[in-house]
Design an enzyme around this catalytic site. Structure first.
Site, PDB file in Angstrom:
ATOM      1  N   HIS A  99     -23.776  16.844  29.660  1.00  0.00           N
ATOM      2  CA  HIS A  99     -23.259  17.935  30.643  1.00  0.00           C
ATOM      3  C   HIS A  99     -22.538  19.167  29.756  1.00  0.00           C
ATOM      4  O   HIS A  99     -22.877  20.290  30.062  1.00  0.00           O
ATOM      5  CB  HIS A  99     -22.581  17.468  31.705  1.00  0.00           C
ATOM      6  N   GLU A 100     -21.759  18.723  29.109  1.00  0.00           N
ATOM      7  CA  GLU A 100     -21.003  19.842  28.096  1.00  0.00           C
ATOM      8  C   GLU A 100     -21.959  20.332  27.167  1.00  0.00           C
ATOM      9  O   GLU A 100     -21.853  21.634  26.995  1.00  0.00           O
ATOM     10  CB  GLU A 100     -19.831  19.129  27.541  1.00  0.00           C
TER      11      GLU A 100
ATOM     12  N   GLN B  78     -16.798  27.921  29.465  1.00  0.00           N
ATOM     13  CA  GLN B  78     -16.005  27.797  30.921  1.00  0.00           C
ATOM     14  C   GLN B  78     -14.640  28.359  30.809  1.00  0.00           C
ATOM     15  O   GLN B  78     -14.103  28.725  31.613  1.00  0.00           O
ATOM     16  CB  GLN B  78     -15.897  26.514  31.323  1.00  0.00           C
TER      17      GLN B  78
ATOM     18  N   GLY C 165     -14.496  16.830  31.532  1.00  0.00           N
ATOM     19  CA  GLY C 165     -14.946  17.681  30.404  1.00  0.00           C
ATOM     20  C   GLY C 165     -14.888  19.249  30.377  1.00  0.00           C
ATOM     21  O   GLY C 165     -14.956  19.585  31.853  1.00  0.00           O
TER      22      GLY C 165
ATOM     23  N   HIS D  16     -24.004  23.005  28.610  1.00  0.00           N
ATOM     24  CA  HIS D  16     -22.984  24.503  28.897  1.00  0.00           C
ATOM     25  C   HIS D  16     -23.285  25.361  27.659  1.00  0.00           C
ATOM     26  O   HIS D  16     -23.383  26.309  27.871  1.00  0.00           O
ATOM     27  CB  HIS D  16     -21.642  24.073  29.031  1.00  0.00           C
TER      28      HIS D  16
ATOM     29  N   CYS E 102     -18.769  19.708  38.328  1.00  0.00           N
ATOM     30  CA  CYS E 102     -18.443  20.956  37.232  1.00  0.00           C
ATOM     31  C   CYS E 102     -17.301  21.609  37.751  1.00  0.00           C
ATOM     32  O   CYS E 102     -17.067  22.045  38.698  1.00  0.00           O
ATOM     33  CB  CYS E 102     -19.562  21.778  36.764  1.00  0.00           C
ATOM     34  N   LEU E 103     -16.538  21.690  36.695  1.00  0.00           N
ATOM     35  CA  LEU E 103     -15.126  22.412  37.255  1.00  0.00           C
ATOM     36  C   LEU E 103     -15.390  23.823  37.456  1.00  0.00           C
ATOM     37  O   LEU E 103     -14.906  24.572  37.988  1.00  0.00           O
ATOM     38  CB  LEU E 103     -14.051  22.372  36.028  1.00  0.00           C
TER      39      LEU E 103
HETATM   40 NI    NI Z   1     -19.384  21.420  33.782  1.00  0.00          NI
END
Ligand code: NI
Length: 164
Positions: free
Chosen positions: A132-133, A51, A46, A136, A90-91
């Site tokens: 999670h997304e 991000q 995701g 963000h 997480c990226l």
């Molecule tokens: Ni993330």
């Protein structure tokens, strides 16, 4: 389409709330296309707009085997049920892992890239990714929700599940 730079830990944008999307125009479509390409390139599950440096309520989730990525604009969680506890990363936080408890099932309401509202159910990994997304988009990251930090070895070996 283009691959965008993914911001990482320490960038203040990751802690800021996103504004709602009001215009469903070509610029939005370009951003979503870029987010899809960036997510695929990073092999993540995701990606949320902050991000890639954009404070708008947009995320892309690619967590269902065989289905393409889901695009969520102005998403909200309508309903959640059950509980799951597992490793999460997480990226924007490469090589960091945490043990995070999330709902087992969620129902999300969102708009598509044309502004049409839809609802979607997610279970297990998909439910985890939706939560999670969407976090963000409210300036929250998984490190704030974890019960403890995990090592890469614990995640890869599955040993995080022992002794809990
Ligand atoms: Ni993330």
């Amino acid at each position: 389409m283009a691959i965008r730079n993914i911001v990482t830990e320490g960038d203040p944008i990751l802690g800021k709330p996103c504004r709602r999307v009001e215009k469903f125009d070509a610029r939005l479509h370009q951003l979503i296309d870029d987010m899809r390409e960036t997510l695929a390139d990073a092999q993540g599950a995701g990606l949320a707009a902050p991000q890639v440096g954009v404070l708008r309520q947009i995320c892309v989730v690619d967590a269902v085997e065989g289905d393409g990525p889901v695009e969520l604009v102005n998403p909200e969680i309508l309903y959640e049920e059950g509980e799951q506890t597992g490793p999460e990363g997480c990226l924007s936080f490469p090589d960091q892992w945490g043990l995070v408890t999330r709902p087992m099932r969620v129902t999300v309401r969102a708009q598509d890239r044309y502004g049409q509202w839809f609802q979607m159910d997610g279970e297990e990994l998909c439910a985890r990714c939706f939560c999670h997304e969407i976090d963000h988009l409210h300036g929250a990251v998984f490190l704030q929700k974890m019960s403890r930090r995990l090592t890469t070895e614990e995640v890869e070996s599955g040993s995080w599940a022992e002794g809990d």
